[in-house]
Design an enzyme around this catalytic site. Structure first.
Site, PDB file in Angstrom:
ATOM      1  N   GLY A   1       0.836  -1.202   0.000  1.00  9.80           N
ATOM      2  CA  GLY A   1       0.000   0.000   0.000  1.00  9.80           C
ATOM      3  C   GLY A   1       0.871   1.253   0.000  1.00  9.80           C
TER       4      GLY A   1
ATOM      5  N   GLY B   1      -0.261   4.914  -0.932  1.00  7.80           N
ATOM      6  CA  GLY B   1      -1.292   5.618  -0.162  1.00  7.80           C
ATOM      7  C   GLY B   1      -0.714   6.669   0.774  1.00  7.80           C
TER       8      GLY B   1
ATOM      9  CG  ASN C   1       0.514   1.131   4.820  1.00  5.49           C
ATOM     10  OD1 ASN C   1       0.054   1.766   5.756  1.00  5.49           O
ATOM     11  ND2 ASN C   1       0.336   1.501   3.549  1.00  5.49           N
TER      12      ASN C   1
ATOM     13  CB  SER D   1      -6.833   0.370  13.192  1.00  7.09           C
ATOM     14  OG  SER D   1      -7.778   1.313  13.672  1.00  7.09           O
TER      15      SER D   1
ATOM     16  CE1 TYR E   1      -9.385  -0.671   8.761  1.00  7.12           C
ATOM     17  CE2 TYR E   1      -9.887   0.186  10.934  1.00  7.12           C
ATOM     18  CZ  TYR E   1      -9.056   0.135   9.828  1.00  7.12           C
ATOM     19  OH  TYR E   1      -7.890   0.865   9.806  1.00  7.12           O
TER      20      TYR E   1
ATOM     21  CE  LYS F   1      -6.222  -2.139   9.726  1.00  9.53           C
ATOM     22  NZ  LYS F   1      -5.017  -2.239   8.891  1.00  9.53           N
TER      23      LYS F   1
HETATM   24  N1  LIG Z   1      -6.516   6.631   7.763  1.00  5.73           N
HETATM   25  C1  LIG Z   1      -6.856   6.199   8.959  1.00  5.73           C
HETATM   26  O1  LIG Z   1      -7.670   6.809   9.667  1.00  5.73           O
HETATM   27  C2  LIG Z   1      -6.240   4.962   9.511  1.00  5.73           C
HETATM   28  C3  LIG Z   1      -6.237   4.768  10.901  1.00  5.73           C
HETATM   29  C4  LIG Z   1      -5.685   3.608  11.423  1.00  5.73           C
HETATM   30  C5  LIG Z   1      -5.139   2.667  10.576  1.00  5.73           C
HETATM   31  N2  LIG Z   1      -5.154   2.874   9.228  1.00  5.73           N
HETATM   32  C6  LIG Z   1      -4.563   1.839   8.396  1.00  5.73           C
HETATM   33  O2  LIG Z   1      -3.432   2.378   7.743  1.00  5.73           O
HETATM   34  C7  LIG Z   1      -3.208   1.721   6.502  1.00  5.73           C
HETATM   35  C8  LIG Z   1      -3.042   2.759   5.393  1.00  5.73           C
HETATM   36  O3  LIG Z   1      -4.162   3.612   5.396  1.00  5.73           O
HETATM   37  P1  LIG Z   1      -4.173   5.015   4.626  1.00  5.73           P
HETATM   38  O4  LIG Z   1      -4.978   5.930   5.462  1.00  5.73           O
HETATM   39  O5  LIG Z   1      -2.809   5.408   4.215  1.00  5.73           O
HETATM   40  O6  LIG Z   1      -5.056   4.608   3.365  1.00  5.73           O
HETATM   41  P2  LIG Z   1      -4.893   4.984   1.799  1.00  5.73           P
HETATM   42  O7  LIG Z   1      -6.205   4.660   1.191  1.00  5.73           O
HETATM   43  O8  LIG Z   1      -4.337   6.342   1.649  1.00  5.73           O
HETATM   44  O9  LIG Z   1      -3.800   3.930   1.311  1.00  5.73           O
HETATM   45  C9  LIG Z   1      -4.056   2.562   1.205  1.00  5.73           C
HETATM   46  C10 LIG Z   1      -3.260   2.026   0.031  1.00  5.73           C
HETATM   47  O10 LIG Z   1      -3.499   0.607  -0.023  1.00  5.73           O
HETATM   48  C11 LIG Z   1      -3.662   0.248  -1.383  1.00  5.73           C
HETATM   49  N3  LIG Z   1      -4.454  -0.967  -1.479  1.00  5.73           N
HETATM   50  C12 LIG Z   1      -5.788  -1.126  -1.290  1.00  5.73           C
HETATM   51  N4  LIG Z   1      -6.137  -2.401  -1.538  1.00  5.73           N
HETATM   52  C13 LIG Z   1      -4.992  -3.050  -1.857  1.00  5.73           C
HETATM   53  C14 LIG Z   1      -4.689  -4.389  -2.222  1.00  5.73           C
HETATM   54  N5  LIG Z   1      -5.657  -5.319  -2.340  1.00  5.73           N
HETATM   55  N6  LIG Z   1      -3.403  -4.724  -2.473  1.00  5.73           N
HETATM   56  C15 LIG Z   1      -2.425  -3.794  -2.389  1.00  5.73           C
HETATM   57  N7  LIG Z   1      -2.638  -2.488  -2.099  1.00  5.73           N
HETATM   58  C16 LIG Z   1      -3.921  -2.139  -1.824  1.00  5.73           C
HETATM   59  C17 LIG Z   1      -4.359   1.442  -2.036  1.00  5.73           C
HETATM   60  O11 LIG Z   1      -4.157   1.444  -3.437  1.00  5.73           O
HETATM   61  C18 LIG Z   1      -3.691   2.605  -1.315  1.00  5.73           C
HETATM   62  O12 LIG Z   1      -2.569   3.072  -2.017  1.00  5.73           O
HETATM   63  C19 LIG Z   1      -4.395   0.776   6.305  1.00  5.73           C
HETATM   64  O13 LIG Z   1      -4.017  -0.518   6.710  1.00  5.73           O
HETATM   65  C20 LIG Z   1      -5.446   1.321   7.274  1.00  5.73           C
HETATM   66  O14 LIG Z   1      -6.319   0.320   7.732  1.00  5.73           O
HETATM   67  C21 LIG Z   1      -5.682   3.997   8.674  1.00  5.73           C
END
Ligand SMILES: NC(=O)c1ccc[n+]([C@@H]2O[C@H](COP(=O)([O-])OP(=O)(O)OC[C@H]3O[C@@H](n4cnc5c(N)ncnc54)[C@H](O)[C@@H]3O)[C@@H](O)[C@H]2O)c1
Length: 247
Positions: free
Chosen positions: A11, A14, A84, A136, A147, A151
């Site tokens: 990921g 992202g 990630n 998370s 979700y 996690k």
């Molecule tokens: N944003 C939040 O509030 C938050 C809080 C706690 C945890 N997280 C966790 O952090 C991590 C990143 O989140 P983010 O906010 O940067 O999200 P984001 O959407 O900005 O990035 C996620 C990335 O994962 C990629 N992705 C999605 N499905 C995929 C797959 N099947 N294979 C490979 N890549 C894939 C997407 O293309 C994207 O680039 C995630 O695991 C999310 O659960 C996010």
């Protein structure tokens, strides 16, 4: 053999993933920026010298194996894996869709397992292998059922990996961030997105929501030399929000 240590981020295109890639690059790692969206991974890589963008859909077992082989062929080694990639939907136990439940588990839990199991034989060749999971804070607090379960499941996987990697001088830890308004939130289609994030800010003891760089800093610690004797932990990067909210 690459003289630089190699870190792979899933990921990596992202919000968190690109911040993690930038930080590990600054720390001196050769960074593999993997994502289901290759074009965006390439965009992130184009701003960092000497990084490797690759396409990786973590839900596809064969694709995962092929990708890890490609990484080893091109980079020669693997020292750090950052799991990630993740998705999330809204809804409670009754209103959430079953298809969304399956999709969430496929990416956030099964995907982490698939990538890690393909990477382990290569990580075991490293002097000090590190597996870092992006969990998370909802694993403690609850939220969307799939979700939260995914996690919490990742914490279980990390405990097993702590046992399995220990004899190889390897560690596995989970970073559990608080809410950050990234593209990840788009799927949730929140009616009051801005108000929700404002509310999170108000109830967070440190008075602000997390930034991707806060998460990247914790990854840097777990990937670096000062965390070599820490394994099986969950580190909340949530400004205290994982505890009871302030009154
Ligand atoms: N944003 C939040 O509030 C938050 C809080 C706690 C945890 N997280 C966790 O952090 C991590 C990143 O989140 P983010 O906010 O940067 O999200 P984001 O959407 O900005 O990035 C996620 C990335 O994962 C990629 N992705 C999605 N499905 C995929 C797959 N099947 N294979 C490979 N890549 C894939 C997407 O293309 C994207 O680039 C995630 O695991 C999310 O659960 C996010």
């Amino acid at each position: 053999m690459n003289v630089q240590k190699v870190a792979m981020v899933t990921g990596g295109a992202g919000s968190f993933g690109s911040a993690i890639a930038r930080r590990l690059h600054e720390d001196g790692f050769y960074v593999v920026i993997s994502d289901a969206n290759l074009e965006q991974a390439q965009q992130v890589a184009s701003k960092l010298k000497n990084t490797l963008p690759v396409r990786l859909d973590v839900t596809d077992p064969e694709g995962v194996e092929t990708c890890i082989q490609e990484v080893i062929e091109k980079s020669g080694r693997l020292d750090v894996l950052v799991n990630n990639a993740g998705i999330g939907f809204s809804g409670d136990s009754v209103t959430a869709k079953l298809t969304e439940f399956d999709q969430t588990i496929a990416v956030n839990l099964r995907g982490v397992y698939l990538v890690t199991r393909a990477a382990i034989p290569h990580l075991e060749q490293a002097v000090s292998p590190r597996v870092i999971m992006i969990g998370s804070r909802t694993w403690l607090a609850g939220g969307n059922p799939a979700y939260t379960a995914s996690k919490a499941g990742v914490v279980g996987l990390a405990r097993t990996l702590t046992q399995e990697l220990g004899p190889w001088n390897g560690t596995c830890n989970v970073i559990a961030p608080g809410p950050v308004d990234t593209t990840f939130v788009d799927n949730m289609k929140l009616a009051q997105r801005e108000a929700s994030f404002q509310r999170y800010e108000e109830i967070t003891p440190l008075g602000r929501n997390a930034k991707p760089e806060d998460v990247a800093g914790a990854v840097s610690f777990f990937a670096g030399p000062d965390s070599g004797y820490i394994s099986g932990e969950v580190l909340h990067i949530a400004g205290g929000l994982q505890l009871a909210p302030k009154l």
